[in-house]
Design an enzyme around this catalytic site. Structure first.
Site, PDB file in Angstrom:
ATOM      1  N   CYS A  58       4.033  -1.182 -11.461  1.00 39.70           N
ATOM      2  CA  CYS A  58       2.824  -0.344 -10.753  1.00 39.70           C
ATOM      3  C   CYS A  58       2.086  -0.103 -11.721  1.00 39.70           C
ATOM      4  CB  CYS A  58       3.461   0.984 -10.363  1.00 39.70           C
ATOM      5  SG  CYS A  58       2.247   1.945  -9.433  1.00 39.70           S
ATOM      6  N   CYS A  67       5.325   4.741   9.998  1.00 43.08           N
ATOM      7  CA  CYS A  67       4.803   3.564   9.385  1.00 43.08           C
ATOM      8  C   CYS A  67       4.914   2.352  10.316  1.00 43.08           C
ATOM      9  CB  CYS A  67       5.394   3.344   8.295  1.00 43.08           C
ATOM     10  SG  CYS A  67       4.963   4.325   6.694  1.00 43.08           S
ATOM     11  N   CYS A 105      -3.880   4.340  -9.818  1.00 39.95           N
ATOM     12  CA  CYS A 105      -4.270   3.344  -8.758  1.00 39.95           C
ATOM     13  C   CYS A 105      -4.208   3.857  -7.238  1.00 39.95           C
ATOM     14  CB  CYS A 105      -3.325   1.964  -8.993  1.00 39.95           C
ATOM     15  SG  CYS A 105      -3.668   0.678  -7.764  1.00 39.95           S
ATOM     16  N   CYS A 139      -4.205   2.212   3.733  1.00 40.98           N
ATOM     17  CA  CYS A 139      -3.166   2.603   4.591  1.00 40.98           C
ATOM     18  C   CYS A 139      -4.002   3.322   5.731  1.00 40.98           C
ATOM     19  CB  CYS A 139      -2.339   3.979   4.005  1.00 40.98           C
ATOM     20  SG  CYS A 139      -1.400   4.542   5.202  1.00 40.98           S
ATOM     21  N   CYS A 174      -2.777   1.338  -2.620  1.00 40.35           N
ATOM     22  CA  CYS A 174      -1.678   1.293  -1.423  1.00 40.35           C
ATOM     23  C   CYS A 174      -1.988   2.533  -0.665  1.00 40.35           C
ATOM     24  CB  CYS A 174      -0.296   1.618  -2.094  1.00 40.35           C
ATOM     25  SG  CYS A 174       0.165   3.082  -3.139  1.00 40.35           S
ATOM     26  N   ASP A 203       5.822  18.416  -9.854  1.00 42.15           N
ATOM     27  CA  ASP A 203       5.840  17.021 -10.697  1.00 42.15           C
ATOM     28  C   ASP A 203       6.681  16.812 -11.818  1.00 42.15           C
ATOM     29  OD1 ASP A 203       4.971  14.260 -10.735  1.00 42.15           O
ATOM     30  OD2 ASP A 203       3.483  15.028 -12.331  1.00 42.15           O
ATOM     31  N   CYS A 252      -0.692  -4.284  -2.459  1.00 42.43           N
ATOM     32  CA  CYS A 252      -0.298  -4.086  -4.044  1.00 42.43           C
ATOM     33  C   CYS A 252      -0.904  -4.749  -4.885  1.00 42.43           C
ATOM     34  CB  CYS A 252       1.067  -3.543  -4.307  1.00 42.43           C
ATOM     35  SG  CYS A 252       1.526  -3.159  -5.781  1.00 42.43           S
ATOM     36  N   CYS A 308       3.689  -1.627  10.304  1.00 43.71           N
ATOM     37  CA  CYS A 308       2.780  -1.764   9.034  1.00 43.71           C
ATOM     38  C   CYS A 308       3.326  -2.054   7.694  1.00 43.71           C
ATOM     39  CB  CYS A 308       1.866  -0.649   9.228  1.00 43.71           C
ATOM     40  SG  CYS A 308       0.521  -0.776   8.103  1.00 43.71           S
TER      41      CYS A 308
END
Length: 381
Positions: free
Chosen positions: A214, A188, A240, A247, A243, A134, A198, A191
């Site tokens: 965001c 995806c 958050c 899915c 999204c 990360d 969002c 879609c």
């Protein structure tokens, strides 16, 4: 032992220590990523948390001498909480995003990568390795995509067939020439549910995120959150998941098998008012082991104030009024002023009016004046 035999042993060992997916790719430059990052910078869409040097972000050879390949790993985390506490009147709760449930994933994945490094070193004593999770220079998502862990989705997450997008990512650059895996096809399709759902329109188009809009980013900032986003934050105190939860690829992906990431319900959905009373030490003692604590208590407390305003929680007004008088942080006082304007009681109006007489910070005075006008208008004064 040849490289292919070693590669299989590395895979087997990875699974034995709780790594859910492992993939391999070359240490070649990430040229398309570099083009995307240049565009993101020019548009002002980056969060500011990223490595500033684009060469380091896209050139693995700059990070490890004689880099030949990159090992990508993924570890799944839960998508639901068992025995989740329910908020009620006067006892409202916030929510940490799923990526902050359980033990800080940086700690867990770094340990697994260290174990993997030690295993490789046993078989190749002179191997060179460099791992990151990360906060390293490389893009975890770009590495995982090229190593076949999953595909890079429209919501800017890596989606795996087995675990959905609920996976933490890490990688290891090495000078061992492992055979690269084949990237996955994008599934995806047409879609656009994540983009449509969002709350702030941060997903500009499939695979492009304006981090400045965001909520996951906004809840981590230490400055005042722009007013246009405050109502959208709701009771989120960190991160958050919208999204991801919308899915279709995440349906029925529960991922409850990693004990380290099982949520502690009272921490994952904490009572909001007690958060406002925590000292730095108390905050660290309570939340320090979760990834959502990395920015300290200030953003979490500011977000808790926004959440209390979201609920129009009258019972919190005495505490908010006291903090408006005593808290030394302008960001907190300004956010509290806005929250009192949202809650909208006579006590809120009185507190805001009194604060205007003594507040010296210009930014806080603006928030107070706006709250005062809003309260008078709503109360028909």
């Amino acid at each position: 032992m040849n490289t292919l035999e070693l590669q299989q042993k590395v895979k087997d060992y990875a699974y034995s220590i709780g790594i859910d997916k492992i993939g391999f790719t070359t240490a070649a430059p990430f040229r398309e990523l570099k083009n995307r990052l240049v565009r993101q910078q020019s548009l002002g869409f980056q969060s500011g948390f990223e490595e500033k040097d684009l060469e380091k972000r896209t050139e693995p050879a700059l990070l490890l001498e004689q880099a030949e390949s990159i090992i990508a790993i993924a570890v799944a985390y839960p998508s639901r909480m068992e025995d989740a506490p329910r908020g009620k009147k006067d006892e409202r709760r916030g929510i940490f995003c799923r990526a902050s449930w359980g033990t800080d994933y940086h700690i867990v994945l770094r340990k697994k990568l260290a174990q993997l490094e030690a295993f490789i070193a046993e078989h190749v004593p002179h191997a060179k390795m460099r791992s990151m999770v990360d906060t390293g220079e490389l893009s975890d998502r770009a590495v995982a995509e090229r190593a076949g862990i999953g595909w890079s989705a429209k919501n800017c997450s890596i989606i795996t067939p087995e675990f959905g997008s609920y996976v933490y990512l890490g990688e290891m650059i090495t000078n061992i020439p492992f055979a690269p895996d084949v990237p996955m096809e994008d599934e995806c399709g047409d879609c656009t549910l994540c983009m449509d759902a969002c709350p702030t329109g941060a997903l500009i188009q499939g695979g492009q995120l304006n981090a400045q809009r965001c909520i996951a980013f906004l809840t981590q900032t230490k400055t005042t959150i722009p007013e246009e986003f405050r109502d959208k934050i709701g009771n989120r105190v960190y991160g958050c998941d919208t999204c991801q939860t919308i899915c279709p690829k995440n349906k029925r992906k529960h991922n409850m098998h990693q004990d380290a990431f099982r949520p502690e319900p009272e921490l994952a959905k904490p009572l909001l008012q007690p958060i406002l009373k925590l000292s730095n030490r108390q905050f660290k003692d309570r939340f320090g082991h979760v990834s959502g604590s990395w920015r300290g208590k200030n953003p979490i407390q500011r977000n808790a104030v926004i959440a209390l305003a979201h609920f129009k929680d009258d019972s919190s007004v005495p505490m908010l009024v006291e903090l408006l008088k005593m808290d030394p942080r302008p960001v907190m006082r300004g956010t509290i002023a806005w929250a009192l304007g949202k809650i909208g009681s006579a006590a809120c109006l009185e507190a805001v009016e009194e604060a205007l007489k003594i507040e010296e910070d210009a930014s806080v005075r603006i928030e107070l004046a706006q709250a005062f006008d809003k309260l008078k208008e709503n109360m028909k004064i």
